[in-house]
Scaffold this motif. Structure first.
Motif, PDB file in Angstrom:
ATOM      1  N   ARG A   1      -1.540   1.692  12.144  1.00 26.35           N
ATOM      2  CA  ARG A   1      -1.630   1.998  10.719  1.00 26.35           C
ATOM      3  C   ARG A   1      -0.226   2.106  10.096  1.00 26.35           C
ATOM      4  O   ARG A   1       0.038   1.546   9.035  1.00 26.35           O
ATOM      5  CB  ARG A   1      -2.398   3.301  10.510  1.00 26.35           C
ATOM      6  CG  ARG A   1      -2.782   3.586   9.089  1.00 26.35           C
ATOM      7  CD  ARG A   1      -3.611   4.867   8.946  1.00 26.35           C
ATOM      8  NE  ARG A   1      -4.673   4.991   9.930  1.00 26.35           N
ATOM      9  CZ  ARG A   1      -4.683   5.902  10.921  1.00 26.35           C
ATOM     10  NH1 ARG A   1      -3.705   6.785  11.047  1.00 26.35           N
ATOM     11  NH2 ARG A   1      -5.674   5.952  11.784  1.00 26.35           N
ATOM     12  N   ARG A   2       0.672   2.807  10.778  1.00 23.95           N
ATOM     13  CA  ARG A   2       2.044   2.934  10.268  1.00 23.95           C
ATOM     14  C   ARG A   2       2.724   1.568  10.191  1.00 23.95           C
ATOM     15  O   ARG A   2       3.441   1.269   9.236  1.00 23.95           O
ATOM     16  CB  ARG A   2       2.855   3.880  11.153  1.00 23.95           C
ATOM     17  CG  ARG A   2       2.496   5.331  10.960  1.00 23.95           C
ATOM     18  CD  ARG A   2       3.486   6.257  11.657  1.00 23.95           C
ATOM     19  NE  ARG A   2       3.628   5.976  13.085  1.00 23.95           N
ATOM     20  CZ  ARG A   2       2.917   6.547  14.042  1.00 23.95           C
ATOM     21  NH1 ARG A   2       1.989   7.434  13.752  1.00 23.95           N
ATOM     22  NH2 ARG A   2       3.132   6.245  15.308  1.00 23.95           N
ATOM     23  N   SER A   3       2.500   0.744  11.212  1.00 32.27           N
ATOM     24  CA  SER A   3       3.095  -0.591  11.238  1.00 32.27           C
ATOM     25  C   SER A   3       2.626  -1.424  10.046  1.00 32.27           C
ATOM     26  O   SER A   3       3.425  -2.086   9.377  1.00 32.27           O
ATOM     27  CB  SER A   3       2.739  -1.291  12.546  1.00 32.27           C
ATOM     28  OG  SER A   3       3.215  -2.610  12.546  1.00 32.27           O
TER      29      SER A   3
ATOM     30  N   GLU B   1       1.474  -0.316   7.208  1.00 32.13           N
ATOM     31  CA  GLU B   1       2.025   0.267   5.986  1.00 32.13           C
ATOM     32  C   GLU B   1       3.467  -0.189   5.752  1.00 32.13           C
ATOM     33  O   GLU B   1       3.851  -0.554   4.644  1.00 32.13           O
ATOM     34  CB  GLU B   1       1.966   1.791   6.042  1.00 32.13           C
ATOM     35  CG  GLU B   1       0.567   2.350   5.922  1.00 32.13           C
ATOM     36  CD  GLU B   1       0.506   3.842   6.215  1.00 32.13           C
ATOM     37  OE1 GLU B   1       1.555   4.444   6.545  1.00 32.13           O
ATOM     38  OE2 GLU B   1      -0.598   4.401   6.125  1.00 32.13           O
ATOM     39  N   VAL B   2       4.265  -0.186   6.808  1.00 32.37           N
ATOM     40  CA  VAL B   2       5.665  -0.602   6.697  1.00 32.37           C
ATOM     41  C   VAL B   2       5.757  -2.080   6.326  1.00 32.37           C
ATOM     42  O   VAL B   2       6.515  -2.462   5.433  1.00 32.37           O
ATOM     43  CB  VAL B   2       6.434  -0.311   8.007  1.00 32.37           C
ATOM     44  CG1 VAL B   2       7.796  -0.987   8.008  1.00 32.37           C
ATOM     45  CG2 VAL B   2       6.576   1.179   8.198  1.00 32.37           C
TER      46      VAL B   2
END
Length: 75
Positions: A51-53, A55-56
């Protein structure tokens, strides 16, 4: 006096052929797991990292679209 070459010389791990490099890396992974030093992601950790990947990458793509690429460096 010798002149430095354009391409750097391979040293250490890079000198090994692909199969030997694979064997050495696999041995290191097995050893780390056996010693309890290797991390194993839980499903929740893996989902959060993905999820963080996303988003980035989404944010960087939006920034790239909003930044005019025709401007050169200001010097």
């Amino acid at each position: 006096m010798t002149q430095p070459s354009d391409t750097p010389r391979k040293r250490g791990f890079a000198l090994l052929d692909a199969e030997k490099m694979k064997q050495v890396a696999a041995l290191g992974g097995r050893t780390a797991h056996a010693a309890g030093r290797a991390h194993q992601f839980s499903r929740e950790e893996a989902r959060a990292a993905a999820r963080r990947s996303v988003e980035v990458r989404t944010r960087r793509a939006a920034e790239a679209r909003s930044t005019p690429s025709s401007e050169g460096p200001s010097a």
